[in-house]
Each structure stands twice: as C-alpha cells, then as structure tokens.
Design a protein around this motif. Sequence first.
Motif, mmCIF file in Angstrom:
data_model
loop_
_atom_site.group_PDB
_atom_site.id
_atom_site.type_symbol
_atom_site.label_atom_id
_atom_site.label_comp_id
_atom_site.label_asym_id
_atom_site.label_seq_id
_atom_site.Cartn_x
_atom_site.Cartn_y
_atom_site.Cartn_z
ATOM 1 N N GLY A 196 -31.863 -21.466 -11.482
ATOM 2 C CA GLY A 196 -31.695 -20.022 -11.545
ATOM 3 C C GLY A 196 -32.815 -19.273 -12.234
ATOM 4 O O GLY A 196 -32.800 -18.038 -12.280
ATOM 5 N N GLU A 197 -33.801 -19.998 -12.765
ATOM 6 C CA GLU A 197 -34.908 -19.344 -13.468
ATOM 7 C C GLU A 197 -35.744 -18.495 -12.512
ATOM 8 O O GLU A 197 -36.214 -17.416 -12.870
ATOM 9 C CB GLU A 197 -35.786 -20.401 -14.136
ATOM 10 C CG GLU A 197 -36.958 -19.839 -14.924
ATOM 11 C CD GLU A 197 -36.537 -19.121 -16.187
ATOM 12 O OE1 GLU A 197 -37.328 -18.299 -16.684
ATOM 13 O OE2 GLU A 197 -35.416 -19.375 -16.668
ATOM 14 N N ILE A 198 -35.937 -18.989 -11.298
ATOM 15 C CA ILE A 198 -36.724 -18.272 -10.286
ATOM 16 C C ILE A 198 -35.852 -18.090 -9.055
ATOM 17 O O ILE A 198 -35.257 -19.050 -8.565
ATOM 18 C CB ILE A 198 -38.005 -19.049 -9.936
ATOM 19 C CG1 ILE A 198 -38.882 -19.186 -11.182
ATOM 20 C CG2 ILE A 198 -38.774 -18.358 -8.812
ATOM 21 C CD1 ILE A 198 -40.056 -20.094 -11.004
ATOM 22 N N GLU A 199 -35.782 -16.873 -8.559
ATOM 23 C CA GLU A 199 -34.884 -16.571 -7.449
ATOM 24 C C GLU A 199 -35.616 -16.234 -6.153
ATOM 25 O O GLU A 199 -35.043 -16.356 -5.077
ATOM 26 C CB GLU A 199 -33.960 -15.412 -7.825
ATOM 27 C CG GLU A 199 -33.045 -15.730 -9.009
ATOM 28 C CD GLU A 199 -32.059 -14.618 -9.289
ATOM 29 O OE1 GLU A 199 -32.163 -13.554 -8.625
ATOM 30 O OE2 GLU A 199 -31.185 -14.805 -10.153
ATOM 31 N N ARG A 200 -36.870 -15.790 -6.264
ATOM 32 C CA ARG A 200 -37.611 -15.404 -5.067
ATOM 33 C C ARG A 200 -39.054 -15.890 -5.162
ATOM 34 O O ARG A 200 -39.626 -15.944 -6.254
ATOM 35 C CB ARG A 200 -37.609 -13.880 -4.886
ATOM 36 C CG ARG A 200 -36.252 -13.265 -4.674
ATOM 37 C CD ARG A 200 -36.340 -11.746 -4.612
ATOM 38 N NE ARG A 200 -37.156 -11.285 -3.484
ATOM 39 C CZ ARG A 200 -37.455 -9.999 -3.268
ATOM 40 N NH1 ARG A 200 -37.024 -9.072 -4.102
ATOM 41 N NH2 ARG A 200 -38.184 -9.659 -2.224
ATOM 42 N N VAL A 201 -39.632 -16.208 -4.010
ATOM 43 C CA VAL A 201 -41.034 -16.614 -3.941
ATOM 44 C C VAL A 201 -41.662 -15.994 -2.700
ATOM 45 O O VAL A 201 -41.076 -16.025 -1.616
ATOM 46 C CB VAL A 201 -41.183 -18.151 -3.881
ATOM 47 C CG1 VAL A 201 -42.596 -18.527 -3.463
ATOM 48 C CG2 VAL A 201 -40.872 -18.778 -5.224
ATOM 49 N N GLN A 202 -42.843 -15.417 -2.877
ATOM 50 C CA GLN A 202 -43.623 -14.879 -1.763
ATOM 51 C C GLN A 202 -44.953 -15.617 -1.737
ATOM 52 O O GLN A 202 -45.675 -15.651 -2.735
ATOM 53 C CB GLN A 202 -43.811 -13.373 -1.928
ATOM 54 C CG GLN A 202 -42.487 -12.615 -1.872
ATOM 55 C CD GLN A 202 -42.630 -11.144 -2.196
ATOM 56 O OE1 GLN A 202 -43.542 -10.732 -2.905
ATOM 57 N NE2 GLN A 202 -41.718 -10.334 -1.677
ATOM 58 N N LEU A 203 -45.284 -16.202 -0.603
ATOM 59 C CA LEU A 203 -46.390 -17.150 -0.519
ATOM 60 C C LEU A 203 -47.769 -16.520 -0.416
ATOM 61 O O LEU A 203 -48.763 -17.166 -0.741
ATOM 62 C CB LEU A 203 -46.173 -18.073 0.691
ATOM 63 C CG LEU A 203 -44.890 -18.908 0.678
ATOM 64 C CD1 LEU A 203 -44.777 -19.703 1.972
ATOM 65 C CD2 LEU A 203 -44.860 -19.835 -0.529
#
Length: 249
Positions: free
Chosen positions: A54-61
């Motif tokens: 839950g520390e990171i919820e989204r990633v954009q490459l």
Amino acid sequence: RYANCGAISWFDGRASAKVDPKGPVFEIPTGDLIDSVTGEYAGVNQVIKEKSLGEIERVQLYTAFGYPHTSCGCFEGCLFYIPEMDGYGVVHRNFKGETVNGLNFVTISDLTAGGRQVDGFHGLSIEYMRSPKFMQADGGWDRVVWIPVDIKERIKSFMPPEIVDKIATDEDVTDLDGLRAFLQEQDHPIVSRWTAAPKEEPGEIAVPTLELPASAFPIQGVPAGMGFRIILKNAKIRAEKMIIKADKG
C-alpha cells in the motif's frame, strides 16, 4: 524496454519467470489502459500496491513527475530534473566528477534509489533511451538538455537528428550558466518554455503577525515583560506542515 540495470530484456525476463515461477521476476498483467501517454495501467497499479503493502498506489512509466516508476539501486543511469532549465539531465554510473548542476552520480542516485517515488528523479537503462516512448509524457528528447558525451555518442543514431547538436555534454559546459548560454545559442526547444519572472509591484503584503513575550526572545532595548510584534513584509513562506495547538494558559 530493458530493466533499469540494463542487463535484463523482455525476453530475459520471460525466460527467468518460466524457469523460476516463484522468483523475483514475474509476469504483471497490464490490465486496462488508463493513460497511453504517461504509460499507466490498472493491472500494474494493482500489483505494485500489493507488493509495496500500500505504500505506492500508482505508477506512470513515461514521466518523472506525478507517479514516476520506482528504482532499486542497481540502475545503469539516472534521469534528473534541472529546475533552472526546466529540463532533464542524464548521468550514468561510470561518469566521474560532477554533473552540470554540481551533483555527482552518487548523490543523484541516493535521491533516486530505495524503491521511492521522487519527483524529478528515476533510474533508467541506457537502452531505454533508444525507445520512441522515452519520457514521452514530459516532452521526450525536447526536454533533455545535458548528457555525458559518451552516452551521446553511444545512442546518437537513435536520437531525433534535429536535437543531437542542441543537447549539451560535459565537454560543452561545466555549470548552469554555461548550459543556459549553450541552449540559447543552439536554440534548444526548451528555451521556448522559459518565461520571464513577473515583476512584483512594491507594497505591503498582508501576512500573519507573530507575537512573542520578550522573555522568550530577548532584544536589547525591550523592557522585561513587554511584548513585541514581528511583521514580515514582501515575504514568501513555504511550510511542509503547520501545527496549531491551544494555549492552556
């Protein structure tokens, strides 16, 4: 797109996942496409949220701002934002000395590593710089203003021909003043993004006043027990956190 270390291609990853299905390399279903420009996928977001607890919820490459992808510490190079130019620099692990903004690879990598999302920084492989989707959400090669000369020579044939001579290297400039002059002389696309800072009209700005007892802030000439007021004029204050507590007295 190669792994950040530059040693694992898509084919290598597929083979590793098949050889050791429970190992550190595994398939991630992309799921629904959220944004093709930034490179965001629902399936990737779901997996990284689970794996990061839950520390990171989204990633954009394909961007270094907002929700950039995380990096461990074995990346081949680092992309770093240069706010004075509103552009990016790239430095690789074998580069010795300081980059154009005065930081060396170790310092920049410390800001990048650790599985964190840090705006303006992320690890990359040199091979990724050959990709047509390289930083496409941020402007691609039009936002790159500085790279070491050996990287430039290595990937020159994959760079847009019109931008090659407009990107400075460590042989062209050594500081930000020199970089700005170089970009202007070469008419780099980043120059069109620069705008003059608006002129501020003189005058008082309404700001909160700070009142303290003289005993807490002794100043020569202020009698004991007498309070005083500090007024800040034309001040800009930035704070990460504001704590308001009730006065029990």
